[in-house]
Structures are given as structure tokens and as C-alpha cells.
Scaffold this motif. Structure first.
Motif, PDB file in Angstrom:
ATOM      1  N   ARG A  32       8.487  30.983 -26.275  1.00  0.00           N
ATOM      2  CA  ARG A  32       7.471  30.930 -27.336  1.00  0.00           C
ATOM      3  C   ARG A  32       8.027  31.474 -28.644  1.00  0.00           C
ATOM      4  O   ARG A  32       7.748  30.927 -29.722  1.00  0.00           O
ATOM      5  CB  ARG A  32       6.251  31.737 -26.879  1.00  0.00           C
ATOM      6  CG  ARG A  32       5.113  31.792 -27.883  1.00  0.00           C
ATOM      7  CD  ARG A  32       3.886  32.443 -27.256  1.00  0.00           C
ATOM      8  NE  ARG A  32       2.885  32.715 -28.267  1.00  0.00           N
ATOM      9  CZ  ARG A  32       2.798  33.842 -28.953  1.00  0.00           C
ATOM     10  NH1 ARG A  32       3.651  34.840 -28.711  1.00  0.00           N
ATOM     11  NH2 ARG A  32       1.855  33.999 -29.871  1.00  0.00           N
ATOM     12  N   GLY A 296       0.408  29.037 -29.471  1.00  0.00           N
ATOM     13  CA  GLY A 296       0.835  28.866 -28.095  1.00  0.00           C
ATOM     14  C   GLY A 296      -0.201  29.274 -27.075  1.00  0.00           C
ATOM     15  O   GLY A 296       0.077  29.286 -25.882  1.00  0.00           O
ATOM     16  N   VAL A 297      -1.418  29.587 -27.521  1.00  0.00           N
ATOM     17  CA  VAL A 297      -2.477  29.950 -26.599  1.00  0.00           C
ATOM     18  C   VAL A 297      -3.319  28.706 -26.314  1.00  0.00           C
ATOM     19  O   VAL A 297      -3.807  28.050 -27.239  1.00  0.00           O
ATOM     20  CB  VAL A 297      -3.383  31.063 -27.187  1.00  0.00           C
ATOM     21  CG1 VAL A 297      -4.559  31.335 -26.267  1.00  0.00           C
ATOM     22  CG2 VAL A 297      -2.555  32.332 -27.390  1.00  0.00           C
ATOM     23  N   LYS A 298      -3.446  28.384 -25.046  1.00  0.00           N
ATOM     24  CA  LYS A 298      -4.186  27.179 -24.667  1.00  0.00           C
ATOM     25  C   LYS A 298      -5.688  27.437 -24.697  1.00  0.00           C
ATOM     26  O   LYS A 298      -6.154  28.522 -24.443  1.00  0.00           O
ATOM     27  CB  LYS A 298      -3.754  26.741 -23.264  1.00  0.00           C
ATOM     28  CG  LYS A 298      -2.290  26.353 -23.191  1.00  0.00           C
ATOM     29  CD  LYS A 298      -1.863  26.033 -21.772  1.00  0.00           C
ATOM     30  CE  LYS A 298      -0.374  25.718 -21.698  1.00  0.00           C
ATOM     31  NZ  LYS A 298       0.072  25.463 -20.317  1.00  0.00           N
TER      32      LYS A 298
END
Length: 298
Positions: A32, A296-298
Motif C-alpha cells: 500500500r 486503499g480502504v475498501k
């Protein structure tokens, strides 16, 4: 030196699961960082809870960082400090052997060496390896201050000592160092004052907050180094609330909590004597991260 590593760098956290190093999550966190513009990662420093890792775990963290960063262009500056010079040399040699690009070596803590002792300590470490060495001055944690005269002596006399992570929190110290040695790679070790240090000639940052917001931290650094100081200051100002929240308790307690709350960590674990934040501080951390888009957080 030609191999100078600087720019936007992250002081990586170390994730645990069931008391053990969580290697899969660690690798994902490094990927990430690569994806969001960081120039280097720094495993097993203060933020990586190096003080509570076994030597084998410490070395494994360096190996994973090197493996993940291979062929990415992102450099690895391995944490390789100790208050015993022979232990620091052992870790530094391992870092070199497994492919780290440089080491970051914290000032020896607890035993309070003299300035001559600091000089001899760093000289011995640097001469035991060929890769570049970044000094790490953080008197608030180590109880010893690498004075400017000692920094100059090391920089002038030891070929592969090229940089210092300056975490005294003192702007005057940064001015002192760079006025006398403008070619020294001075790196900010305090998130809140990244912009003023960059504006004064620092060549990069090693950031705690970048664990959470690598996109903004990389942009802050790259705009400053490109000469757009107004844009860099605006980003630094926008990050002030989260930077402040990341230090409501001892680092890395808040940043690991923030990453857990954001969904970047599957478990929230520390090594004793570190424990989770108080309920009051957890609320402050949760409130602070609501104001940012976490990449990058779903």
C-alpha cells in the motif's frame, strides 16, 4: 553521496496477530505504501515497536520489506539501532546482506554515552557495512542528544554516513545543521513540522502519519522538493489535526489504533508494555480520521 536516499518515507508499524508477527498484513501494508507514492519504507524503527521485537523478528521484518519492495523502485532503510554497538552491527550487517538500501540507527538509549562514545559507536557501525547510514536523533526517547559537532564530525569523516533523522522537535537545530552542512541529508522526524523543515532545506521526512495517509504525505514532500512551497504548506496544515491525534499517547499506540479503526489492520495488538489507547483517546483518534479519505480502504 551518490546513493543518497531521501524523499517521502514511512516509519512502518509492525502488525501482530495472536502475539506473533503478522507477515501477510505487514507485506500488504508495504504494498500500500508503494502504491501511494512513497519513496522509501523504514521497517523496525520506533513506530515498528523494535524495542519489543526479538532479534529474529527484527531481522524478518527487514527481509519482508526488502522482498516486497524488490523491483518497485521503493527503497528500504532498515532500522538497525541498539544501545549495544555489537548488536547494532549485527543487525546492520543482516540488513545489508538481505538487500536493504540503507540503515537508520537510533542513538544508543538508556546508557547515556558521551559525545565521543556516540562518535565511536556510529563509526564502528558504519565501517562494518558498505550501505549508507542515517543517524537518528530522538533525545526524548533515548536521553542522549547527538550534538551538531558530533554530527559534523561523523558526516565529514565517515564516508557512508550521509543523513540524520532529526526528531528533537527543534527548528533551531535544523537550521544549525543545514547552515553548517547544507549537503547533509536532514530528514524530518516530527510529522507536525515536516513543511517548515522541508522549506528550510530538509530533503525528506520519515513519517508516522504516512502509515495512514501515504498519498498526502508523499504529495507534501514531493511538492516541497519541487519548489511549490505553498502547496506543501497547505497539505501540512490540512494534516495538522491527524498529526496531533497520532501523538495523544506514545507512538505507535495511536497510529495502530487509527489503522485498525480504518480497516487496515485485522487486529489491534501491541507488545507489552504498550497497551491500547484509553477510551477517551480512542474517541479522539476515531474523530480525527473521519476528516480524511484513507486510501486503499475498501
Amino acid at each position: 553521496m551518490s546513493s543518497m536516499i531521501c524523499g517521502a518515507m514511512t516509519a512502518l508499524i509492525t502488525p501482530f496477530r495472536n502475539g506473533e508477527l503478522d507477515e501477510a498484513t505487514y507485506a500488504d501494508l508495504i504494498r500500500r505504501q508503494i502504491a501511494h507514492g512513497m519513496d522509501a519504507v523504514v521497517p523496525v524503527g520506533t513506530t515498528g515497536e523494535s524495542a519489543t521485537l526479538s532479534h529474529d523478528e527484527h531481522k524478518r521484518c527487514i527481509e519482508i520489506a526488502v522482498e516486497v519492495c524488490r523491483d518497485s523502485g521503493v527503497k528500504v532503510i532498515a532500522g538497525a539501532g541498539s544501545n549495544a554497538t555489537h548488536e547494532a552491527i549485527d543487525i546492520a550487517r543482516h540488513a545489508q546482506e538481505c538487500g536493504a538500501h540503507a540503515i537508520l540507527s537510533v542513538a544508543p538509549y538508556y546508557n547515556k554515552p558521551s559525545q565521543e562514545g556516540l562518535y565511536q559507536h556510529y563509526k564502528a557501525i558504519a565501517e562494518a557495512i558498505e550501505i549508507p547510514v542515517m543517524l537518528y536523533n530522538v533525545p526524548g526517547r533515548t536521553s542522549v542528544d547527538i550534538q551538531p559537532a558530533t554530527v559534523f564530525r561523523l558526516f565529514d569523516e565517515v564516508e557512508n554516513i550521509y543523513a540524520i533523522k532529526e526528531a528533537t522537535g527543534s527548528m533551531e537545530r535544523a537550521v544549525d545543521l543545514l547552515a553548517a552542512r547544507p549537503e547533509l541529508c536532514l530528514v524530518s522526524g516530527d510529522d507536525a513540522i515536516d513543511y517548515p523543515l522541508l522549506a528550510n532545506g530538509a530533503k525528506g521526512v520519515i513519517s508516522v502519519t504516512a502509515n495512514l495517509l501515504p498519498d498526502l504525505k508523499s504529495k507534501l514532500v514531493h511538492t516541497a522538493l519541487a519548489g511549490d512551497l505553498a502547496a506543501s504548506k497547505a497539505i501540512n496544515d490540512s494534516l495538522y489535526p491527524i498529526n496531533k491525534a497520532m501523538f495523544v499517547e506514545s507512538n505507535p499506540i495511536p497510529v495502530k489504533a487509527a489503522m485498525y479503526l480504518a480497516g487496515l489492520l485485522p487486529t489491534l495488538e501491541y507488545r507489552l508494555p504498550l497497551v491500547p489507547p484509553s477510551a477517551e483517546n480512542m474517541k479522539k483518534i476515531e474523530a480525527a480520521i473521519q476528516n480524511y479519505t484513507i486510501p486503499g480502504v475498501k
